[in-house]
Design a protein around this motif. Structure first.
Motif, PDB file in Angstrom:
ATOM      1  N   GLN A  64      63.367  -4.430  78.622  1.00  0.00           N
ATOM      2  CA  GLN A  64      62.369  -4.577  77.570  1.00  0.00           C
ATOM      3  C   GLN A  64      62.697  -4.302  76.091  1.00  0.00           C
ATOM      4  OE1 GLN A  64      59.030  -4.510  78.342  1.00  0.00           O
ATOM      5  NE2 GLN A  64      59.606  -4.637  80.480  1.00  0.00           N
ATOM      6  N   GLU A  65      62.390  -4.972  75.222  1.00  0.00           N
ATOM      7  CA  GLU A  65      62.790  -5.143  74.136  1.00  0.00           C
ATOM      8  C   GLU A  65      62.934  -3.821  73.336  1.00  0.00           C
ATOM      9  OE1 GLU A  65      64.048  -8.073  73.426  1.00  0.00           O
ATOM     10  OE2 GLU A  65      63.395  -8.716  75.170  1.00  0.00           O
ATOM     11  N   ASP A  66      62.030  -2.824  73.412  1.00  0.00           N
ATOM     12  CA  ASP A  66      62.100  -1.640  72.887  1.00  0.00           C
ATOM     13  C   ASP A  66      62.950  -0.596  73.614  1.00  0.00           C
ATOM     14  OD1 ASP A  66      60.326  -1.443  74.897  1.00  0.00           O
ATOM     15  OD2 ASP A  66      58.836  -0.555  73.751  1.00  0.00           O
ATOM     16  N   GLU A  67      63.470  -0.892  74.780  1.00  0.00           N
ATOM     17  CA  GLU A  67      64.197   0.084  75.437  1.00  0.00           C
ATOM     18  C   GLU A  67      65.438   0.649  74.710  1.00  0.00           C
ATOM     19  OE1 GLU A  67      66.558  -0.694  79.366  1.00  0.00           O
ATOM     20  OE2 GLU A  67      64.521  -0.878  79.794  1.00  0.00           O
ATOM     21  N   THR A  68      65.734   1.687  74.590  1.00  0.00           N
ATOM     22  CA  THR A  68      66.993   2.243  74.003  1.00  0.00           C
ATOM     23  C   THR A  68      67.929   3.148  74.942  1.00  0.00           C
ATOM     24  OG1 THR A  68      66.004   4.169  73.293  1.00  0.00           O
ATOM     25  CG2 THR A  68      66.006   2.454  71.684  1.00  0.00           C
ATOM     26  N   GLU A  69      69.392   2.574  75.148  1.00  0.00           N
ATOM     27  CA  GLU A  69      70.174   3.066  76.026  1.00  0.00           C
ATOM     28  C   GLU A  69      71.573   3.186  75.210  1.00  0.00           C
ATOM     29  OE1 GLU A  69      70.238   2.342  80.148  1.00  0.00           O
ATOM     30  OE2 GLU A  69      68.022   1.963  80.199  1.00  0.00           O
TER      31      GLU A  69
ATOM     32  N   ASP B 161      72.396  -5.994  75.720  1.00  0.00           N
ATOM     33  CA  ASP B 161      72.193  -6.191  74.126  1.00  0.00           C
ATOM     34  C   ASP B 161      72.365  -7.656  73.840  1.00  0.00           C
ATOM     35  OD1 ASP B 161      72.184  -3.658  73.524  1.00  0.00           O
ATOM     36  OD2 ASP B 161      74.327  -3.556  73.692  1.00  0.00           O
ATOM     37  N   LYS B 162      73.048  -8.536  74.657  1.00  0.00           N
ATOM     38  CA  LYS B 162      73.117  -9.908  74.187  1.00  0.00           C
ATOM     39  C   LYS B 162      71.766 -10.752  74.792  1.00  0.00           C
ATOM     40  CE  LYS B 162      78.091 -10.457  74.874  1.00  0.00           C
ATOM     41  NZ  LYS B 162      79.369 -10.931  75.330  1.00  0.00           N
ATOM     42  N   VAL B 163      71.160 -10.283  75.753  1.00  0.00           N
ATOM     43  CA  VAL B 163      69.837 -10.985  76.151  1.00  0.00           C
ATOM     44  C   VAL B 163      68.907 -10.509  75.113  1.00  0.00           C
ATOM     45  CG1 VAL B 163      68.076 -10.522  77.984  1.00  0.00           C
ATOM     46  CG2 VAL B 163      70.461 -10.946  78.865  1.00  0.00           C
ATOM     47  N   ARG B 164      68.802  -9.404  74.446  1.00  0.00           N
ATOM     48  CA  ARG B 164      67.870  -8.897  73.486  1.00  0.00           C
ATOM     49  C   ARG B 164      68.026  -9.857  72.381  1.00  0.00           C
ATOM     50  NH1 ARG B 164      69.000  -3.168  75.111  1.00  0.00           N
ATOM     51  NH2 ARG B 164      67.099  -2.529  76.306  1.00  0.00           N
ATOM     52  N   ALA B 165      69.264  -9.998  71.883  1.00  0.00           N
ATOM     53  CA  ALA B 165      69.723 -10.644  70.979  1.00  0.00           C
ATOM     54  C   ALA B 165      69.320 -12.421  71.219  1.00  0.00           C
ATOM     55  CB  ALA B 165      71.014 -10.606  70.665  1.00  0.00           C
ATOM     56  N   ILE B 166      69.614 -12.640  72.330  1.00  0.00           N
ATOM     57  CA  ILE B 166      69.120 -14.168  72.553  1.00  0.00           C
ATOM     58  C   ILE B 166      67.382 -14.198  72.512  1.00  0.00           C
ATOM     59  CG2 ILE B 166      68.599 -15.826  74.410  1.00  0.00           C
ATOM     60  CD1 ILE B 166      71.435 -14.773  75.636  1.00  0.00           C
ATOM     61  N   ARG B 167      66.741 -13.393  72.977  1.00  0.00           N
ATOM     62  CA  ARG B 167      65.303 -13.559  72.925  1.00  0.00           C
ATOM     63  C   ARG B 167      64.943 -13.339  71.440  1.00  0.00           C
ATOM     64  NH1 ARG B 167      63.967  -9.728  77.997  1.00  0.00           N
ATOM     65  NH2 ARG B 167      64.222 -11.302  79.403  1.00  0.00           N
ATOM     66  N   LYS B 168      65.510 -12.422  70.915  1.00  0.00           N
ATOM     67  CA  LYS B 168      65.094 -12.308  69.104  1.00  0.00           C
ATOM     68  C   LYS B 168      65.459 -13.341  68.683  1.00  0.00           C
ATOM     69  CE  LYS B 168      65.570  -9.081  65.394  1.00  0.00           C
ATOM     70  NZ  LYS B 168      66.025  -7.615  65.051  1.00  0.00           N
TER      71      LYS B 168
END
Length: 71
Positions: A66-71, A22-29
């Motif tokens: 992946q950015e769209d991955e949901t888990e 979640d943090k990695v996705r937030a960083i990229r966004k």
């Protein structure tokens, strides 16, 4: 015979990891949407090095996420 390297646990499975998916996705966004933010500012916020942020953004690390991955 192919040579396989054992790099140990990666991502969240690494006991020393300061980041999770979640943090990695937030960083990229954050880096993608805020054109005024620096990699150093993001690094300071998450308590990691600017090199770590650079590698996350360029997908040298956490490349499988992946950015769209949901888990």
């Amino acid at each position: 015979m192919p040579k396989y390297r054992n790099y140990g646990n990666s991502g969240e499975l690494n006991a020393h990891s300061k980041l999770d998916r979640d943090k990695v996705r937030a960083i990229r966004k954050w880096y993608q949407t805020d054109k005024t933010v620096t990699q150093q500012r993001i690094a300071d916020f998450y308590g990691v090095s600017d090199k770590t942020i650079s590698k996350i953004i360029s997908r040298q690390t956490w490349f499988w996420l992946q950015e769209d991955e949901t888990e």
